[in-house]
Write a protein that holds these residues in place. Structure first.
Motif, PDB file in Angstrom:
ATOM      1  N   ARG A  31     101.565 135.510  43.512  1.00 47.52           N
ATOM      2  CA  ARG A  31     101.726 135.380  42.218  1.00 47.52           C
ATOM      3  C   ARG A  31     100.433 136.016  41.480  1.00 47.52           C
ATOM      4  N   HIS A  33      98.777 135.816  37.842  1.00 52.49           N
ATOM      5  CA  HIS A  33      98.634 135.117  36.335  1.00 52.49           C
ATOM      6  C   HIS A  33      97.350 135.388  35.515  1.00 52.49           C
ATOM      7  N   ALA A  46      92.541 127.822  37.641  1.00 50.65           N
ATOM      8  CA  ALA A  46      93.545 128.309  38.308  1.00 50.65           C
ATOM      9  C   ALA A  46      94.323 127.348  39.418  1.00 50.65           C
ATOM     10  N   PHE A  50      98.132 127.352  39.528  1.00 54.97           N
ATOM     11  CA  PHE A  50      99.060 127.093  40.622  1.00 54.97           C
ATOM     12  C   PHE A  50      99.997 126.143  40.897  1.00 54.97           C
ATOM     13  N   LEU A  53     102.921 126.661  38.228  1.00 55.53           N
ATOM     14  CA  LEU A  53     103.716 127.777  38.615  1.00 55.53           C
ATOM     15  C   LEU A  53     104.550 127.181  39.749  1.00 55.53           C
ATOM     16  N   MET A  55     103.464 126.868  42.892  1.00 54.44           N
ATOM     17  CA  MET A  55     103.133 127.329  44.092  1.00 54.44           C
ATOM     18  C   MET A  55     102.990 126.632  45.010  1.00 54.44           C
ATOM     19  N   GLY A  63     101.567 130.136  49.510  1.00 50.85           N
ATOM     20  CA  GLY A  63     101.516 130.746  48.349  1.00 50.85           C
ATOM     21  C   GLY A  63      99.935 131.128  48.076  1.00 50.85           C
ATOM     22  N   LEU A  65      97.777 132.601  44.872  1.00 51.50           N
ATOM     23  CA  LEU A  65      97.430 132.966  43.300  1.00 51.50           C
ATOM     24  C   LEU A  65      96.287 133.794  43.071  1.00 51.50           C
ATOM     25  N   TYR A  67      94.353 134.948  39.902  1.00 51.77           N
ATOM     26  CA  TYR A  67      94.353 134.342  38.499  1.00 51.77           C
ATOM     27  C   TYR A  67      93.123 135.135  37.544  1.00 51.77           C
ATOM     28  N   ASP A  80      97.206 128.435  49.237  1.00 47.49           N
ATOM     29  CA  ASP A  80      98.014 127.086  49.601  1.00 47.49           C
ATOM     30  C   ASP A  80      97.416 126.537  50.891  1.00 47.49           C
TER      31      ASP A  80
END
Length: 149
Positions: A31, A33, A46, A50, A53, A55, A63, A65, A67, A80
């Motif tokens: 993702r 963001h 962030a 996370f 969202l 995640m 996941g 992210l 950011y 993650d």
């Protein structure tokens, strides 16, 4: 500048295509963001995004992210637990350094797309696509307020 207008529509499409390419052969989720500003520690913010969202709810905890706080020129990359346990030590730092170089040159789209592809390569190596895989999270870029914000 507002987060939602930081990238042109064409640049947003390029980022979306990079996400789809990166996720093409993996069960991992990526993702992006963007927020207009981040007055707090970027990693704390962030991590909060996370979670907001969702995640952390992927089946294999894989996941990632990206950011960005556009006005503050801050960014973070969070993986993650599943992907963090697999990538080589310093992997996220390497992507961050590459992003920083591109961002300094004003090449935000190019840097972000390259970082997404690099993250996708690690996801593919450790979480290959399975026949029953589904896209657990949207590929769309999210901006500023997220549900619960």
């Amino acid at each position: 500048m507002k987060a939602s207008t930081f990238f042109s529509k064409e640049q947003q499409v390029d980022i979306l295509l990079a996400i789809r390419e990166a996720e093409n052969s993996t069960s991992g989720e990526i993702r992006v963001h963007l927020e207009t500003s981040c007055p707090e520690d970027v990693l704390d913010r962030a991590a909060w995004i996370f979670k907001k969202l969702g995640m952390h709810k992927t089946e294999q905890r894989n996941g990632v992210l990206f950011y960005l706080a556009v006005n503050d020129r801050k960014f973070a990359i969070l993986g993650d637990a599943g992907i963090n346990s697999k990538v080589p030590e310093g992997f996220w730092d390497e992507i961050s350094s590459m992003l920083r170089e591109h961002f300094r040159e004003g090449k935000f789209t190019e840097g972000l797309c390259k970082g997404i592809i690099l993250a996708g390569d690690q996801l593919k190596a450790h979480f290959p696509f399975m026949t029953n895989d589904r896209n657990e999270l949207t590929d769309e870029i999210s901006f500023d307020n997220v549900e619960g914000d």
